[in-house]
Design a protein around this motif. Structure first.
Motif, mmCIF file in Angstrom:
data_model
loop_
_atom_site.group_PDB
_atom_site.id
_atom_site.type_symbol
_atom_site.label_atom_id
_atom_site.label_comp_id
_atom_site.label_asym_id
_atom_site.label_seq_id
_atom_site.Cartn_x
_atom_site.Cartn_y
_atom_site.Cartn_z
ATOM 1 N N VAL A 136 0.863 -1.178 0.000
ATOM 2 C CA VAL A 136 0.000 0.000 0.000
ATOM 3 C C VAL A 136 0.905 1.235 0.000
ATOM 4 O O VAL A 136 1.909 1.284 0.704
ATOM 5 C CB VAL A 136 -1.002 -0.013 1.188
ATOM 6 N N LYS A 137 0.561 2.181 -0.885
ATOM 7 C CA LYS A 137 1.398 3.380 -1.037
ATOM 8 C C LYS A 137 0.513 4.618 -1.044
ATOM 9 O O LYS A 137 -0.623 4.555 -1.542
ATOM 10 C CB LYS A 137 2.143 3.354 -2.383
ATOM 11 N N THR A 138 1.043 5.722 -0.554
ATOM 12 C CA THR A 138 0.326 6.977 -0.733
ATOM 13 C C THR A 138 0.403 7.316 -2.227
ATOM 14 O O THR A 138 1.420 7.050 -2.870
ATOM 15 C CB THR A 138 0.964 8.119 0.087
ATOM 16 N N VAL A 171 -3.241 0.462 -3.747
ATOM 17 C CA VAL A 171 -2.803 -0.848 -3.281
ATOM 18 C C VAL A 171 -2.335 -1.629 -4.495
ATOM 19 O O VAL A 171 -3.016 -1.659 -5.519
ATOM 20 C CB VAL A 171 -3.956 -1.598 -2.577
ATOM 21 N N GLU A 172 -1.151 -2.233 -4.394
ATOM 22 C CA GLU A 172 -0.607 -3.000 -5.519
ATOM 23 C C GLU A 172 -0.327 -4.427 -5.071
ATOM 24 O O GLU A 172 0.174 -4.635 -3.958
ATOM 25 C CB GLU A 172 0.739 -2.417 -5.973
ATOM 26 N N ALA A 173 -0.663 -5.392 -5.910
ATOM 27 C CA ALA A 173 -0.259 -6.773 -5.617
ATOM 28 C C ALA A 173 1.264 -6.794 -5.555
ATOM 29 O O ALA A 173 1.927 -6.206 -6.426
ATOM 30 C CB ALA A 173 -0.752 -7.698 -6.717
ATOM 31 N N GLN A 174 1.801 -7.407 -4.517
ATOM 32 C CA GLN A 174 3.265 -7.449 -4.405
ATOM 33 C C GLN A 174 3.820 -8.359 -5.510
ATOM 34 O O GLN A 174 3.360 -9.488 -5.680
ATOM 35 C CB GLN A 174 3.683 -7.977 -3.034
ATOM 36 N N VAL A 175 4.796 -7.831 -6.228
ATOM 37 C CA VAL A 175 5.363 -8.581 -7.352
ATOM 38 C C VAL A 175 6.510 -9.448 -6.841
ATOM 39 O O VAL A 175 7.415 -8.953 -6.168
ATOM 40 C CB VAL A 175 5.903 -7.610 -8.437
ATOM 41 N N ASP A 176 6.437 -10.729 -7.163
ATOM 42 C CA ASP A 176 7.526 -11.635 -6.792
ATOM 43 C C ASP A 176 8.544 -11.589 -7.938
ATOM 44 O O ASP A 176 8.604 -12.486 -8.768
ATOM 45 C CB ASP A 176 6.924 -13.038 -6.604
ATOM 46 N N ARG A 179 14.125 -9.606 -10.544
ATOM 47 C CA ARG A 179 15.035 -8.491 -10.236
ATOM 48 C C ARG A 179 14.383 -7.175 -10.625
ATOM 49 O O ARG A 179 13.372 -7.150 -11.335
ATOM 50 C CB ARG A 179 16.366 -8.647 -10.958
ATOM 51 N N GLU A 180 14.982 -6.099 -10.132
ATOM 52 C CA GLU A 180 14.504 -4.752 -10.486
ATOM 53 C C GLU A 180 15.446 -4.169 -11.528
ATOM 54 O O GLU A 180 16.672 -4.275 -11.411
ATOM 55 C CB GLU A 180 14.472 -3.860 -9.245
ATOM 56 N N LEU A 181 14.828 -3.554 -12.535
ATOM 57 C CA LEU A 181 15.590 -2.949 -13.620
ATOM 58 C C LEU A 181 15.108 -1.515 -13.804
ATOM 59 O O LEU A 181 14.014 -1.160 -13.356
ATOM 60 C CB LEU A 181 15.339 -3.712 -14.926
ATOM 61 N N ASN A 257 6.773 -0.067 -12.840
ATOM 62 C CA ASN A 257 6.423 0.357 -11.479
ATOM 63 C C ASN A 257 6.165 1.861 -11.435
ATOM 64 O O ASN A 257 5.094 2.305 -11.065
ATOM 65 C CB ASN A 257 7.530 -0.047 -10.505
ATOM 66 N N GLU A 258 7.168 2.644 -11.820
ATOM 67 C CA GLU A 258 6.954 4.096 -11.834
ATOM 68 C C GLU A 258 7.966 4.748 -12.759
ATOM 69 O O GLU A 258 8.932 4.112 -13.169
ATOM 70 C CB GLU A 258 7.050 4.677 -10.413
ATOM 71 N N PHE A 259 7.738 6.017 -13.058
ATOM 72 C CA PHE A 259 8.753 6.733 -13.829
ATOM 73 C C PHE A 259 9.115 8.028 -13.132
ATOM 74 O O PHE A 259 8.345 8.551 -12.321
ATOM 75 C CB PHE A 259 8.296 6.972 -15.283
HETATM 76 P P1 AMP Z 1 8.629 2.759 -5.242
HETATM 77 O O1 AMP Z 1 8.549 3.886 -4.276
HETATM 78 O O2 AMP Z 1 7.355 2.438 -5.942
HETATM 79 O O3 AMP Z 1 9.801 2.911 -6.206
HETATM 80 O O4 AMP Z 1 9.002 1.473 -4.371
HETATM 81 C C1 AMP Z 1 10.242 1.339 -3.700
HETATM 82 C C2 AMP Z 1 10.671 -0.117 -3.703
HETATM 83 O O5 AMP Z 1 9.688 -0.929 -3.051
HETATM 84 C C3 AMP Z 1 10.780 -0.727 -5.107
HETATM 85 O O6 AMP Z 1 12.023 -0.437 -5.687
HETATM 86 C C4 AMP Z 1 10.592 -2.193 -4.814
HETATM 87 O O7 AMP Z 1 11.776 -2.748 -4.250
HETATM 88 C C5 AMP Z 1 9.525 -2.182 -3.720
HETATM 89 N N1 AMP Z 1 8.171 -2.268 -4.309
HETATM 90 C C6 AMP Z 1 7.366 -1.243 -4.616
HETATM 91 N N2 AMP Z 1 6.202 -1.668 -5.152
HETATM 92 C C7 AMP Z 1 6.262 -3.012 -5.189
HETATM 93 C C8 AMP Z 1 5.374 -4.046 -5.639
HETATM 94 N N3 AMP Z 1 4.156 -3.784 -6.138
HETATM 95 N N4 AMP Z 1 5.800 -5.330 -5.517
HETATM 96 C C9 AMP Z 1 7.017 -5.623 -5.013
HETATM 97 N N5 AMP Z 1 7.886 -4.697 -4.574
HETATM 98 C C10 AMP Z 1 7.535 -3.406 -4.654
#
Ligand code: AMP
Length: 367
Positions: A136-138, A171-176, A179-181, A257-259
């Motif tokens: 969950v994120k603001t 709210v986002e489903a946590q991604v399994d 790796r992050e790119l 995820n975001e830009f």
């Molecule tokens: P963000 O502020 O969206 O860049 O999130 C910071 C970090 O939290 C990301 O780089 C991921 O490591 C983790 N994260 C954010 N959203 C998710 C998601 N939906 N599923 C899994 N990991 C996440």
């Protein structure tokens, strides 16, 4: 003269790239000790201070930002009387995580399942759509993992409802993820686009710790998907300058995820590791100059220095190391510099990287 909203390390590195091209810089930043100030004029004011904005508009040929939480109305006001690049539309699109996800989907990018929650009491409904675990994120204001928490059970949901009261949420489903790119790209005034190779990023406590570039073992199809995402976004926003898109890799899929509508921490390696740095390409783009090639010239590992930095003597003993100290007062959790290691062999680069372990300010994952 280039005006920059924000005077942190990104502004500082923009100036370090732009001064040799003959540009002078003015930074607007309320912090008296803004670390970019040594490289230009510093207007000590809030980002929406009318007098500071008027002064920027009066004196600068082009204004940009190095900080995406600049109020859109401030960018719009500046844009009434001088060029602002990228434009306020790009700034606005990146400020709301919900709108950002909808935009990604409309451009054909895959994203994780998500749902809006206008108040914490909607969390239960949102989670019914995403499942658990969820993040969950603001919708606004969050950065470096701030303003977000992972929900694994119903009791976490109850806790989040209390802690996040008053904020519109996503709210986002946590991604399994595997790796992050991230992908960094630049677009010129003429619409030409250059893309850097995908970068592999490792976070700890929500803060970027290590970037490897080019990311190891990237299939050509994955790189081309990322590039086409970057191009679609840049074209859609009629963007001028550098953008970064953060992605999760799952198998051969990429989930956006975001830009960030600005130069990005995961692109710092381009200063030594690419034919043209992200900072120079941003300056070139916003000043209507042809972009330089984004080709990597070596293997790079960029290590953020958090809270405290090693002495130059210790850091530079490591082969291939380049040290960047931002001139910021050390404080817990604060990015005070970075170290980029460069090598023409990825194996040897890893050996050099092992020597970084234990230096003050580094917290490296197993790679
Ligand atoms: P963000 O502020 O969206 O860049 O999130 C910071 C970090 O939290 C990301 O780089 C991921 O490591 C983790 N994260 C954010 N959203 C998710 C998601 N939906 N599923 C899994 N990991 C996440």
């Amino acid at each position: 003269l280039i005006g920059v909203l924000g005077g942190g390390q990104l502004g500082r590195m923009l100036a370090l790239a732009g001064v040799p091209l003959g540009h002078d810089f003015t930074f607007v930043d309320p912090a008296p000790d803004a670390c970019a100030a040594v490289l230009g004029r510093h207007l000590k004011a809030d980002f929406d201070d009318p007098e500071a904005l008027l002064e920027l508009a009066r004196t600068c040929e082009v204004v940009t930002f190095e900080f995406e939480r600049v109020p859109t109305r401030a960018a719009t006001r500046v844009g009434l009387s001088t060029l602002i690049r990228p434009g306020p539309r790009a700034l606005e699109a990146g400020q709301d995580r919900l709108g950002e996800k909808e935009l990604f989907e409309s451009l054909g990018m895959e994203v994780t399942d998500y749902a809006a929650a206008s108040a914490p009491t909607d969390l239960v409904d949102a989670i019914a759509r995403t499942g658990l675990p969820a993040v969950v994120k603001t919708r606004t204001e969050g950065y470096d993992g701030k303003g977000q928490s992972v929900l694994r059970s119903q009791s976490d949901v109850a806790r989040a409802e209390e802690g996040l009261a008053g904020w519109p949420l996503i709210v986002e489903a946590q991604v399994d993820f595997d790796r992050e790119l991230s992908i960094i790209a630049a677009r010129s005034v003429d619409g030409d686009v250059v893309c850097y190779p995908l970068i592999e990023n490792h976070h700890h406590d929500g803060i970027l710790r290590l970037s490897l570039a080019p990311a190891p073992n990237v299939q050509a199809s994955v790189q081309s998907t990322a590039e086409s995402h970057a191009r679609s976004l840049l074209e859609h926003l009629d963007y001028v300058g550098v953008v970064a898109i953060e992605l999760f890799q799952v198998g051969d899929r990429l989930l956006a995820n975001e830009f960030a509508p600005r130069v990005h921490n995961s692109g710092h390696w381009t200063i030594e590791g690419a034919a043209t740095s992200q900072f120079e390409n941003h300056v070139r783009a916003i000043t209507s100059v042809t972009l330089g090639p984004a080709t990597p010239t070596a293997y790079s590992a960029m290590v953020n220095l958090i809270g405290v930095a090693p002495s130059p003597a210790d850091a530079l003993r490591i082969e291939g190391a380049h040290l960047h100290l931002y001139g910021k007062t050390p404080r817990e959790g604060r990015k005070v510099g970075h170290l980029t290691l460069i090598d023409d062999s990825s194996e040897h680069l890893r050996t050099c990287l092992e020597r970084v372990v234990g230096l003050p300010g580094t917290k490296l994952p197993e790679v």
